[in-house]
Design an enzyme around this catalytic site. Structure first.
Site, PDB file in Angstrom:
ATOM      1  N   ARG A 155       4.010 -58.271 -43.941  1.00 11.05           N
ATOM      2  CA  ARG A 155       4.276 -58.244 -42.498  1.00 11.05           C
ATOM      3  C   ARG A 155       4.583 -59.688 -42.092  1.00 11.05           C
ATOM      4  O   ARG A 155       4.465 -60.611 -42.888  1.00 11.05           O
ATOM      5  CB  ARG A 155       3.137 -57.613 -41.691  1.00 11.05           C
ATOM      6  CG  ARG A 155       1.763 -57.607 -42.244  1.00 11.05           C
ATOM      7  CD  ARG A 155       1.108 -58.952 -42.287  1.00 11.05           C
ATOM      8  NE  ARG A 155       1.238 -59.628 -41.017  1.00 11.05           N
ATOM      9  CZ  ARG A 155       1.205 -60.926 -40.838  1.00 11.05           C
ATOM     10  NH1 ARG A 155       1.077 -61.751 -41.866  1.00 11.05           N
ATOM     11  NH2 ARG A 155       1.329 -61.476 -39.670  1.00 11.05           N
ATOM     12  N   GLY A 156       4.980 -59.846 -40.817  1.00  6.64           N
ATOM     13  CA  GLY A 156       5.431 -61.167 -40.376  1.00  6.64           C
ATOM     14  C   GLY A 156       6.942 -61.221 -40.501  1.00  6.64           C
ATOM     15  O   GLY A 156       7.504 -60.810 -41.531  1.00  6.64           O
ATOM     16  N   ALA A 157       7.604 -61.710 -39.439  1.00  7.18           N
ATOM     17  CA  ALA A 157       9.063 -61.583 -39.361  1.00  7.18           C
ATOM     18  C   ALA A 157       9.824 -62.168 -40.570  1.00  7.18           C
ATOM     19  O   ALA A 157      10.630 -61.457 -41.194  1.00  7.18           O
ATOM     20  CB  ALA A 157       9.550 -62.195 -38.047  1.00  7.18           C
ATOM     21  N   ASP A 167       8.770 -62.654 -33.391  1.00  6.43           N
ATOM     22  CA  ASP A 167       9.436 -61.592 -34.171  1.00  6.43           C
ATOM     23  C   ASP A 167      10.887 -61.425 -33.762  1.00  6.43           C
ATOM     24  O   ASP A 167      11.716 -60.939 -34.547  1.00  6.43           O
ATOM     25  CB  ASP A 167       8.689 -60.277 -34.016  1.00  6.43           C
ATOM     26  CG  ASP A 167       7.379 -60.347 -34.769  1.00  6.43           C
ATOM     27  OD1 ASP A 167       6.400 -60.846 -34.198  1.00  6.43           O
ATOM     28  OD2 ASP A 167       7.361 -59.959 -35.951  1.00  6.43           O
ATOM     29  N   ASN A 190       6.489 -61.283 -29.591  1.00  7.40           N
ATOM     30  CA  ASN A 190       5.521 -61.611 -30.644  1.00  7.40           C
ATOM     31  C   ASN A 190       4.383 -60.595 -30.549  1.00  7.40           C
ATOM     32  O   ASN A 190       4.392 -59.713 -29.676  1.00  7.40           O
ATOM     33  CB  ASN A 190       5.020 -63.052 -30.484  1.00  7.40           C
ATOM     34  CG  ASN A 190       4.239 -63.530 -31.704  1.00  7.40           C
ATOM     35  OD1 ASN A 190       4.709 -63.388 -32.836  1.00  7.40           O
ATOM     36  ND2 ASN A 190       3.056 -64.074 -31.505  1.00  7.40           N
ATOM     37  N   LYS A 191       3.430 -60.715 -31.440  1.00  3.28           N
ATOM     38  CA  LYS A 191       2.324 -59.757 -31.504  1.00  3.28           C
ATOM     39  C   LYS A 191       1.726 -59.476 -30.128  1.00  3.28           C
ATOM     40  O   LYS A 191       1.555 -60.387 -29.326  1.00  3.28           O
ATOM     41  CB  LYS A 191       1.256 -60.319 -32.460  1.00  3.28           C
ATOM     42  CG  LYS A 191       0.029 -59.474 -32.682  1.00  3.28           C
ATOM     43  CD  LYS A 191       0.308 -58.045 -33.073  1.00  3.28           C
ATOM     44  CE  LYS A 191       1.187 -57.916 -34.304  1.00  3.28           C
ATOM     45  NZ  LYS A 191       1.740 -56.539 -34.458  1.00  3.28           N
TER      46      LYS A 191
END
Ligand code: MRU
Length: 367
Positions: A54-56, A249, A259-260
């Site tokens: 995960r993570g862009a 993201d 973002n989150k």
């Protein structure tokens, strides 16, 4: 799967068999370091969709390797364009918000469409996947250098006391390939001997802060404190936060930042308390096609069970427990959008800019 191997990056090619891509299956961190082997494009798609990775930036790199694995598999299929476009569509649909995913897949499609010979196609696709990965490593390194320069005035004000940085989610090397985005200036400061302390938002529901950022910072020996997601505003009111640094993201050409979930609330609190709110991102996270983040960025909605249950270690086993009444309804938006006027600066590999169209355009005139 193998356990307990010391690794320094989040994705790599198997050293003995270049037909296998290896990742850290992040669902088990910090309690277990599990390495997963991806042997087909479908493995890559599952790893992205189910958040083994995960993570862009990492999603983008894993998808690029996924396209390479699809090229290897094309030997068994009759290679045709509809096969690759179906793979590309499936990979792009695996998670909707991080734009790095479509960006990496589209770069691969362009190359793939240039070759008729399957061996040449495989070689070109592998080269491109490696190139995208290396580019992201370099970009994150530069974000660290530019970010550290940006932090200098705040560091000087502290006169040797630790600089208190608040971060949300995990925008560290686990979310990228190496260095991270939001964490890159932290690592650069720490390596330069500058004292810092990081407030780590736990980041419910999946706890990327408490599980992943805290693990990374522990490994690096950076002092940090995990806080419940609701604590940042209180800390800011009491002078305990010097600045915030988060990742992204998807960022519009006008500087709105997805973002989150929860990032927006931190930006509001920072604005109210006159605290700088920085967003660190590589060029691959810009969506050059859109201008209005709230209206145009697709926000992932995940399974509500992630809200109702929490995962942790119990007597050496990783277990899930139910937090809420089983019959209660929950909703699970993965991301929110922070409007550009709440973002003090963007930190990119090309330098620092304001979160507005003209300032972003000065750094990236080609888009
Ligand atoms: O749902 P996740 O864990 O993929 O969300 C990740 C984030 O929101 C990160 O902050 C973002 O991708 C920046 S990564 C350098």
């Amino acid at each position: 799967m193998k356990n307990d191997i010391k690794v320094q990056q989040s994705v790599w090619l198997n050293s003995e068999n270049p037909k296998i891509v290896e990742i850290i299956d992040q669902r088990f961190l910090p309690h277990r370091l599990v390495i997963e082997q991806l042997e087909s494009w479908k493995d890559s798609e599952t790893a992205i969709r189910e958040m083994h990775v995960r993570g862009a930036p990492l999603i983008g790199v894993t998808a690029a390797y996924g396209m390479y694995l699809a090229c290897l598999e094309a030997k068994d299929h009759a290679k045709n364009n509809s096969y690759f476009s179906a793979v590309a569509t499936a990979l792009k649909a695996s998670r909707p918000t991080a734009v790095n995913l479509a960006w990496a897949v589209d770069r691969q499609l362009k190359i793939i469409n240039q070759f008729k010979n399957t061996d040449k196609l495989i070689a070109a696709s592998l080269n491109l996947a490696k190139q995208i990965s290396n580019e992201e490593v370099e970009n994150c390194k530069k974000i660290g250098q530019h970010g550290l320069t940006l932090l200098q005035p705040l560091i000087e004000k502290k006169k040797g006391q630790p600089l208190n940085i608040l971060t949300h989610c995990n925008a560290g090397w686990l979310a990228c390939v190496k260095h991270g985005t939001a964490t890159a200036p932290m690592y650069a400061a720490h390596q330069a001997g500058i004292p810092i302390h990081v407030w780590v938002d736990e980041t419910r529901p999946r706890n990327q802060g408490a599980r992943l950022t805290a693990w990374e910072l522990s490994q690096a020996g950076i002092p940090h404190t995990i806080i419940p997601d609701n604590t940042g505003g209180h800390l800011m009111q009491h002078g305990l936060v010097d600045c915030c640094i988060v990742g992204s993201d998807r960022t519009t050409r006008t500087g709105d930042v997805a973002n989150k979930i929860g990032t927006y609330l931190k930006a509001l609190a920072a604005h109210d308390n006159d605290i700088s709110f920085y967003v660190a991102l590589p060029a691959s996270t810009f969506d050059w096609e859109i201008s209005d983040g709230v209206k145009e960025i697709p926000i992932e909605e995940r399974n509500p069970e992630e809200v109702k249950y929490i995962q942790g270690l119990h007597e050496k086993n990783i277990i899930k427990v139910l937090v809420s009444p089983p019959e209660s309804t929950a909703v699970n938006y993965g991301f929110d959008v922070t409007p550009s006027h709440l973002v003090t600066r963007l930190i990119t590999e090309r330098g620092v800019c304001q979160a507005n169209e003209s300032s972003i355009h000065e750094l990236f005139p080609e888009y």
